[in-house]
Design a protein around this motif. Structure first.
Motif: not given
Length: 326
Positions: A67-87
């Motif tokens: 769950e994220l608030h309106e924070n574009p930098s948090a969006f990018e970090n969350a995407f990157r973390n999921y992808a780096s974990q092989g999602y």
């Protein structure tokens, strides 16, 4: 996979996501979800959460959400973390996630990034869009045939909401070119107080139909209609809020987004998915998009209006009626 109904915001390296109970096996099919708010609230975020549960149950996927608030930098970090974990798939549930996905996607070609309410199509970033201008067009027809003035209350002024309101306006103006319609964007998807105040102001200026498109904030519009009395009506949007204002709800637009997501994610999992562009669900997709009437409304939609709406609906599906400009 078990997980709590609430999750903490985690946007740094080593992101801890709801649902993650330990490292998944390399051959697991994994799907992550980013939502702009709480999945515990009925409405837009809950739709994505329920869809994620269906992906887990029906496709046997390992799932997680944040769950994220309106924070574009948090969006990018969350995407990157999921992808780096092989999602394998990550769904950003809202147009506001589009830019972050485009920034991250090139570094993770094996992950498919789906973006709700977006018309993007760029490599492995694909818009998964529900064209709400179509059901909103029907609402506009009903408003112009049964009301005296309408007010539209949006969350953020982003393309999907602007397009839905364009559909409403075009539907109403197809009946009465001079039908009065006002619009307000409250700048939030969670501030129900601001949405209620906007609706109250519209009602004070003569609107007897007020329509939300503001995720959880839209409940403020429903509350304003209920408190104004039976002469003021609204529509339940995305989820069924009829119980919150049974005498004030003319109709219900429900997007079974989960059905659409399961369909697409299933194709990604079995390797049959071949995207040729962004994916758009409309009234033609009767398993995804549904519009119904509330017969318990104090001003239930008359039969002649329902016949007109059915005629218009068929015209939209046949491509004879354009709900908005391309």
């Amino acid at each position: 996979m078990k997980f709590s109904r609430r999750t903490c915001l985690a946007a740094l390296a080593g992101l801890t996501m709801a649902g993650a109970t330990g490292p998944a096996l390399a051959d697991d099919f994994k799907m992550g979800l980013l939502v702009p708010g709480s999945v515990a609230e009925e409405g837009w975020n809950r739709i994505a959460y329920d869809a994620l549960l269906r992906v887990e149950k029906e496709l046997g996927a390992d799932i997680s959400y944040v769950e994220l608030h309106e924070n574009p930098s948090a969006f990018e970090n969350a995407f990157r973390n999921y992808a780096s974990q092989g999602y394998d798939v990550v769904l950003g549930h809202g147009f506001q996630f589009q830019d972050a996905a485009l920034t991250v996607a090139a570094d993770f070609p094996d992950t498919t990034f789906l973006i709700s309410s977006s018309h993007v199509f760029d490599g492995n970033v694909i818009g998964l869009n529900t064209d709400s201008s179509e059901p909103f067009y029907l609402m506009g027809v009903i408003a112009a045939m049964t009301g005296k003035s309408a007010g539209l209350v949006g969350g953020l002024e982003i393309p999907p909401i602007k397009q839905s309101f364009e559909g409403f306006i075009n539907g109403a103006r197809s009946v009465d070119p001079n039908f009065p319609i006002s619009q307000v964007y409250v700048g939030s998807f969670t501030d129900s107080t601001a949405a209620k105040e906007a609706a109250v102001g519209m009602i004070a200026r003569g609107a007897n139909i007020v329509v939300p498109n503001a995720n959880a904030a839209g409940l403020g519009v429903v509350q304003a209609a209920r408190e104004a009395g039976p002469d003021v009506q609204t529509f339940s949007v995305y989820s069924d809020y009829t119980e919150a204002a049974p005498e004030n709800t003319l109709g219900v637009y429900v997007a079974d987004y989960g059905q659409g997501i399961v369909r697409i994610v299933s194709q990604i999992k079995d390797g049959s998915f071949e995207a040729a562009g962004n994916i758009v669900f409309g009234l033609k997709d009767t398993d995804v998009m549904m519009f119904s009437y509330n017969d318990h409304s104090a001003r239930s939609v008359p039969d002649d209006v329902r016949r007109k709406v059915e005629e218009v609906k068929n015209g939209i599906i046949a491509g004879e009626i354009a709900t908005r400009a391309d």
